[in-house]
Design an enzyme around this catalytic site. Structure first.
Site, PDB file in Angstrom:
ATOM      1  N   LYS A   1       0.804  -1.343   0.023  1.00 14.01           N
ATOM      2  CA  LYS A   1       0.070  -0.077   0.050  1.00 14.01           C
ATOM      3  C   LYS A   1       0.950   1.273   0.038  1.00 14.01           C
ATOM      4  O   LYS A   1       0.752   2.197  -0.900  1.00 14.01           O
ATOM      5  CB  LYS A   1      -1.069   0.033   1.241  1.00 14.01           C
ATOM      6  CG  LYS A   1      -1.954   0.896   1.298  1.00 14.01           C
ATOM      7  CD  LYS A   1      -2.878   0.852   2.520  1.00 14.01           C
ATOM      8  CE  LYS A   1      -3.546  -0.307   2.271  1.00 14.01           C
ATOM      9  NZ  LYS A   1      -4.610  -0.719   3.289  1.00 14.01           N
TER      10      LYS A   1
ATOM     11  N   ARG B   1      -3.325   2.642   8.732  1.00 16.62           N
ATOM     12  CA  ARG B   1      -3.827   1.562   7.906  1.00 16.62           C
ATOM     13  C   ARG B   1      -2.552   0.766   7.900  1.00 16.62           C
ATOM     14  O   ARG B   1      -1.103   1.253   7.688  1.00 16.62           O
ATOM     15  CB  ARG B   1      -4.290   1.835   6.548  1.00 16.62           C
ATOM     16  CG  ARG B   1      -5.513   2.686   6.662  1.00 16.62           C
ATOM     17  CD  ARG B   1      -6.190   2.301   5.390  1.00 16.62           C
ATOM     18  NE  ARG B   1      -6.770   3.383   4.731  1.00 16.62           N
ATOM     19  CZ  ARG B   1      -7.685   3.445   3.792  1.00 16.62           C
ATOM     20  NH1 ARG B   1      -7.685   2.194   3.091  1.00 16.62           N
ATOM     21  NH2 ARG B   1      -8.148   4.403   3.235  1.00 16.62           N
TER      22      ARG B   1
ATOM     23  N   GLY C   1      -8.179  -6.685   4.524  1.00 14.50           N
ATOM     24  CA  GLY C   1      -9.134  -6.868   5.846  1.00 14.50           C
ATOM     25  C   GLY C   1      -8.406  -7.751   6.800  1.00 14.50           C
ATOM     26  O   GLY C   1      -9.156  -7.921   7.943  1.00 14.50           O
TER      27      GLY C   1
ATOM     28  N   MET D   1      -5.729  -7.148   8.574  1.00 10.46           N
ATOM     29  CA  MET D   1      -5.146  -6.698   9.677  1.00 10.46           C
ATOM     30  C   MET D   1      -5.880  -5.173  10.014  1.00 10.46           C
ATOM     31  O   MET D   1      -6.850  -4.928   9.076  1.00 10.46           O
ATOM     32  CB  MET D   1      -3.857  -5.946   9.277  1.00 10.46           C
ATOM     33  CG  MET D   1      -2.844  -7.338   9.395  1.00 10.46           C
ATOM     34  SD  MET D   1      -1.041  -6.970   8.892  1.00 10.46           S
ATOM     35  CE  MET D   1      -1.164  -6.657   7.207  1.00 10.46           C
TER      36      MET D   1
ATOM     37  N   ARG E   1      -3.907  -1.394  -5.931  1.00 11.05           N
ATOM     38  CA  ARG E   1      -3.086  -2.518  -5.934  1.00 11.05           C
ATOM     39  C   ARG E   1      -3.201  -3.368  -6.908  1.00 11.05           C
ATOM     40  O   ARG E   1      -4.594  -3.162  -7.659  1.00 11.05           O
ATOM     41  CB  ARG E   1      -3.253  -3.298  -4.454  1.00 11.05           C
ATOM     42  CG  ARG E   1      -4.731  -3.371  -4.402  1.00 11.05           C
ATOM     43  CD  ARG E   1      -4.678  -4.117  -2.978  1.00 11.05           C
ATOM     44  NE  ARG E   1      -6.164  -4.178  -2.561  1.00 11.05           N
ATOM     45  CZ  ARG E   1      -6.671  -4.436  -1.225  1.00 11.05           C
ATOM     46  NH1 ARG E   1      -5.763  -4.512  -0.288  1.00 11.05           N
ATOM     47  NH2 ARG E   1      -8.078  -4.511  -1.109  1.00 11.05           N
TER      48      ARG E   1
ATOM     49  N   HIS F   1     -16.003  -7.368   1.965  1.00 12.73           N
ATOM     50  CA  HIS F   1     -15.005  -8.544   2.495  1.00 12.73           C
ATOM     51  C   HIS F   1     -15.329  -9.927   2.019  1.00 12.73           C
ATOM     52  O   HIS F   1     -14.256 -10.732   1.502  1.00 12.73           O
ATOM     53  CB  HIS F   1     -14.940  -8.493   4.017  1.00 12.73           C
ATOM     54  CG  HIS F   1     -14.239  -9.632   4.695  1.00 12.73           C
ATOM     55  ND1 HIS F   1     -14.458 -10.546   5.121  1.00 12.73           N
ATOM     56  CD2 HIS F   1     -12.683  -9.633   4.916  1.00 12.73           C
ATOM     57  CE1 HIS F   1     -13.403 -11.481   5.392  1.00 12.73           C
ATOM     58  NE2 HIS F   1     -12.460 -10.985   5.493  1.00 12.73           N
TER      59      HIS F   1
ATOM     60  N   SER G   1      13.129 -41.029  -8.092  1.00  9.32           N
ATOM     61  CA  SER G   1      11.880 -40.151  -7.820  1.00  9.32           C
ATOM     62  C   SER G   1      11.772 -39.885  -6.150  1.00  9.32           C
ATOM     63  O   SER G   1      11.697 -41.059  -5.483  1.00  9.32           O
ATOM     64  CB  SER G   1      10.853 -40.786  -8.143  1.00  9.32           C
ATOM     65  OG  SER G   1       9.753 -40.060  -8.107  1.00  9.32           O
TER      66      SER G   1
ATOM     67  N   CYS H   1       7.485 -37.239  -6.722  1.00  6.78           N
ATOM     68  CA  CYS H   1       6.237 -37.942  -6.758  1.00  6.78           C
ATOM     69  C   CYS H   1       5.390 -37.749  -5.411  1.00  6.78           C
ATOM     70  O   CYS H   1       4.114 -37.946  -5.287  1.00  6.78           O
ATOM     71  CB  CYS H   1       6.053 -39.350  -7.163  1.00  6.78           C
ATOM     72  SG  CYS H   1       7.146 -40.448  -6.095  1.00  6.78           S
TER      73      CYS H   1
ATOM     74  N   TYR I   1      11.564 -33.739 -13.944  1.00  4.10           N
ATOM     75  CA  TYR I   1       9.803 -33.498 -13.967  1.00  4.10           C
ATOM     76  C   TYR I   1       9.187 -33.621 -12.358  1.00  4.10           C
ATOM     77  O   TYR I   1       9.976 -33.869 -11.451  1.00  4.10           O
ATOM     78  CB  TYR I   1       9.098 -34.941 -14.700  1.00  4.10           C
ATOM     79  CG  TYR I   1       9.472 -36.302 -13.779  1.00  4.10           C
ATOM     80  CD1 TYR I   1       8.398 -36.517 -12.896  1.00  4.10           C
ATOM     81  CD2 TYR I   1      10.347 -37.272 -14.203  1.00  4.10           C
ATOM     82  CE1 TYR I   1       8.453 -37.952 -12.209  1.00  4.10           C
ATOM     83  CE2 TYR I   1      10.515 -38.365 -13.366  1.00  4.10           C
ATOM     84  CZ  TYR I   1       9.686 -38.594 -12.702  1.00  4.10           C
ATOM     85  OH  TYR I   1       9.828 -39.802 -11.866  1.00  4.10           O
TER      86      TYR I   1
END
Length: 880
Positions: free
Chosen positions: A23, A93, A102, A104, A339, A457, A766, A833, A853
């Protein structure tokens, strides 16, 4: 000069996100771009770290820098902090580097006291505005900073509205608000035993401390855990000059998106309220108007067009859809924040594809804009069209987050959580949700609220979680304490079924069945980009032909794990398996295994056919044998009859198979050492099925046979010899040969440490990270729940360490295994895996250490494909 803990908006920019928070850095960037921003300053995340390490106290150094910046705000505004005649009021804020909507705390109108409120009333000529602002401040400060229950304040406000015969708080009079202020101050004194603080700087220090403390509140903790946000990041605090949307009909507030974040359509999407403050929209206390209506709002001419021009400027600058909060004070537009907008998965894909086609971003940029986990939303069920056609809605409200959800009604997060833990499908029904409901929302199939709009919210959090949400159903008559509501002329009590359609806003008073979602269009285009930019292959964990087919539809490039034990639990097989386990001789076991062979072979034929010529890794039997044994007397009696043996004898043998620690017991390759005939039968099924598919379909199958739980090279060689001898005998008998590979799972720490030796014989590794994690931590997944809550509460662990790949410990062992394995066999095939293979953060780590992979459940394959592409793009950009 000491550490700089406080920065003016004019001193920062978007690159300082880690220090100034999301922010704050965006407010600084908008200031730099020349947008109308109420000026202020940011207390950094480093100040938060200092606060936390100093026993939750603000250091004098931080206070001094805050004071210097208040003086700066006074000089540019012409107002004085704590002044009676012309008071400077501020908002306080939170602003973490990752968006946490929402989660905090926020305090508005800070700096008011009795004298300042009277001065503000005289200065503006608007006492109603002044005392409305004051009562809001007292309630918010008391709740957020001090911990006085906000319900006490809400009850007073509701009584005044009832007494005046009005629905909305803005319809109350200045005198009403003055009286409410006095009652609020009494509530505070009764609760705290002291007067409400009146000194502005004391208020500010307390509020800043409260925002820092809110980083540790339960809802923030839950949100961080769900979104993989590290605790050490901390939050910044933004102190900003107040502008007021509640000064009358020429003022207002809104939350607006530069595109529709539900569908992705390129239209301005949002809501606004006249004569309201920002929390009224976000909290869902009043139901706002669609932003499109601002075009014709008679008291706010020209504001819509002015906003659209700024919104387009911000979207082009950030090259992404923006979520903006605005206030209009006496006809002047101000931006309070922007944002990158959270969006539904379908909207995320459409927006990504559109932004590329518009020339605003590249394909690689687009791939990084979509949270890989969010793709899960596209694969969630929708209502069965036939059942939906017969269903009649009992009500309709705002379609706040798409998808379908059906379950039993619960009225608070705690009850919903308990019911979900007991296996029920639940729907959370609330007047309006608040951040405290985060866990209840997470376990719910959907959320229904009486109040609030598309940017409340409930809507924002539901979209982020992939839950359907219908909001602002004001036709509901709620009886929260009695746990029922009325809608459509009928009562719905806790435990009754209802269904929600988050795409249409329809509410149904019944349990409507669902069907799986279909994916096409933008999904196909987007995923083709992901496949183009990734090098890491994605396989699936599949135990049935159907699983394999689903995974191929989702883009799987092979199977990384077939668990053969799952095949033995089917009704026509389990009895034969039990006969094999409880047999006394090898001959009896072989006879039982021969009876299982056709079933096992048929399973593999189906899987090979589904995968065509894609690689298939099949793990030999892994779990301890006692898991297959009978559980009831009736099952033992039936088995005794089949085997012609006394029941008591079978029970004695079964009891002897139970182990004190089965996870580390007689399982995996140890079974093949004790009972080589099991490995022989499974090898026969694997090889014979591959030959059959080659002959019938023409597919050249190269089976990958995986030996589990190896910790010693000699174990592996022992089992590999069985596999090779069995395969050779089949080739000689059939006259057909084919290639196959034998490898192992790395799931015992010793295997990782001796991987160079094992790689002399194993053709692939694996990583079975589920078991490897348990062994590294010495923590059983089955028992972890009872232990981990205390560890998480004590901040020892931020989350369940078995749920996410531990890169420091388990990851270190994986790196060792990769390096040692490649040192012996440079071309060794490396994969993962465990279910971590579908987790984006874990996939990025697997890419970084050089795996070939990842393998995951079928429905996580798209997530893994995108995460693999993102890993490659990030690594490429990190080198530049």
């Amino acid at each position: 000069m000491g550490v700089k803990y406080v920065y003016k908006f004019s001193e920062g920019d978007a690159t300082m996100r880690n220090l100034l928070g999301g922010k704050g850095s965006n407010l600084a960037e908008m200031t730099r771009l020349g947008l109308p921003i109420p000026q202020g300053f940011i207390i950094t995340t480093e100040a938060c770290a200092l606060y936390n390490s100093s026993g939750h106290t603000l250091s004098q150094e931080i206070k001094d820098q805050i004071d210097e910046n208040i003086t700066y705000l006074e000089s540019i505004s012409g107002k004085k902090f704590g002044d009676v005649a012309n008071p400077l009021l501020v908002s306080v804020r939170s602003g973490a580097r990752a968006s946490m909507p929402g989660m905090m705390d926020t305090v508005l109108n800070l700096g008011l006291n009795d004298e300042a409120a009277a001065g503000l009333a005289e200065l503006t000529g608007n006492p109603k505005f002044a005392y409305d602002s004051y009562r809001r401040f007292i309630a918010m400060f008391s709740d957020v900073v001090i911990g006085v229950s906000k319900k006490k304040f809400e009850e007073v406000l509701d009584k005044y509205k009832e007494k005046a015969g009005v629905k909305s708080d803005i319809e109350l009079s200045a005198d009403d608000f003055k009286e409410i202020v006095n009652i609020y101050k009494k509530i505070f004194k009764d609760d705290q035993g002291k007067d409400f603080p009146t000194e502005a700087k004391e208020q500010l220090y307390e509020a800043v401390s409260a925002v820092f403390r809110s980083w540790d509140n339960p809802r923030a903790f839950s949100y961080r855990r769900m979104n993989d946000i590290p605790y050490e990041w901390g939050t910044a605090v933004n102190v900003q000059s107040m502008v007021f949307g509640n000064m009358g009909d020429t003022s207002g507030t809104g939350v607006v998106f530069s595109r529709d974040v539900a569908t992705g359509e390129n239209v301005i999407y949002g809501e606004y309220m006249v004569n309201a403050q920002g929390e009224d929209v976000v909290a869902g206390i009043r139901t706002p108007k669609p932003f499109e209506e601002l075009k014709s709002e008679p008291t706010l001419p020209g504001i819509y067009d002015e906003f659209v021009a700024y919104a387009k400027k911000l979207e082009n600058h950030y090259r992404d859809v923006q979520d903006m909060e605005i206030t209009i004070e006496n006809g002047k537009l101000y931006f309070l924040q922007t944002r990158n907008a959270k969006r539904t998965a379908p909207a995320a894909l459409k927006i990504a594809v559109d932004l590329v086609q518009e020339g605003l971003i590249s394909q690689k940029d687009a791939l990084l804009t979509v949270d890989a986990k969010q793709l899960d939303q596209l694969l969630h069920p929708m209502f069965d069209p036939a059942a939906l056609k017969a269903a009649k809605p009992i009500g309709k409200a705002l379609p706040a987050s798409p998808g379908a959800g059906a379950g039993k009604v619960y009225f608070n997060a705690e009850d919903a959580e308990k019911a979900a833990a007991a296996g029920e499908r639940v729907l959370l029904v609330r007047l309006e949700t608040s951040p405290e409901d985060i866990v209840g929302m997470a376990v719910s199939q959907g959320i229904l609220t009486v109040r609030g709009g598309m940017t409340s919210h409930a809507a924002v959090v539901a979209r982020g979680m992939g839950r359907c949400c219908v909001s602002g159903c004001e036709a509901i008559k709620m009886h929260e304490d009695q746990k029922y509501f009325e809608l459509g002329g009928k009562e719905y009590h806790e435990g009754d079924y209802i269904s929600l359609d988050g795409s249409t806003g329809n509410i149904y008073g019944e349990d409507i069945p669902t069907v799986k979602a279909e994916i096409a269009g933008n999904f196909s285009v987007f995923m083709s980009w992901a496949d183009e930019h990734r090098t890491l292959k994605v396989r699936t964990n599949a135990d049935t032909p159907n699983d394999a087919k689903v995974a191929v539809e989702f883009g799987a490039q092979g199977i990384g794990l077939t668990r053969t034990e799952h095949m033995f639990f089917e009704e026509d097989r389990i009895a034969k398996m039990r006969v094999m386990i409880l047999s006394d001789t090898k001959e009896e076991r072989v006879a039982a295994l021969n009876a299982l062979l056709p079933f096992q072979k048929a399973d593999f034929v189906g899987i090979y056919e589904a995968m065509e010529e894609r690689p298939v890794t099949i793990r030999l039997l892994d779990p301890p044998l006692h898991e297959f044994l009978p559980n009831t007397d009736a099952e033992f009696e039936g088995l005794a009859q089949t085997m012609g043996k006394p029941v008591e004898e079978l029970k004695r043998k079964a009891n002897a198979l139970h182990e004190l620690n089965p996870m580390m017991g007689h399982r995996g390759c140890r079974l093949a050492v004790s009972y080589p005939e099991i490995a022989e039968m499974q090898t026969k099924a694997i090889i014979e099925a591959a030959i059959e598919v080659k002959q019938t379909k023409g597919y050249n199958i190269v089976p990958e046979i995986m030996v589990p739980l190896v910790g010693e090279i000699k174990e592996f060689v022992f089992v590999k010899d069985i596999i090779d001898k069995t395969a050779k005998a089949i080739f000689e008998k059939t006259g057909v040969t084919l290639k196959y590979q034998v490898g192992t799972m790395i799931e015992i720490p010793r295997a990782a440490l001796t991987a160079d030796l094992i790689a002399k014989e194993a053709e692939f590794f694996s990583f079975g990270t589920n078991d490897l994690t348990q062994m590294v931590y010495g923590l059983s997944r089955d028992d972890a729940g009872r232990i981990l809550k205390d560890y998480i509460d004590a901040n020892i662990y931020e989350a369940d360490p078995t749920a996410k790949l531990d890169q420091k410990g388990v990851g270190a062992l994986m790196k060792i295994a990769v390096e040692k394995g490649k040192s012996t066999r440079p071309d060794i095939k490396l994969g993962i895996c465990g279910e971590h293979g579908g987790d984006p953060a874990s996939i990025e780590f697997c890419y970084s250490i050089g795996l070939n992979y990842v393998s995951c459940s079928p429905y996580r394959v798209p997530i893994a494909r995108l995460a693999a592409a993102q890993s490659a793009i990030k690594a490429e950009r990190a080198k530049k």
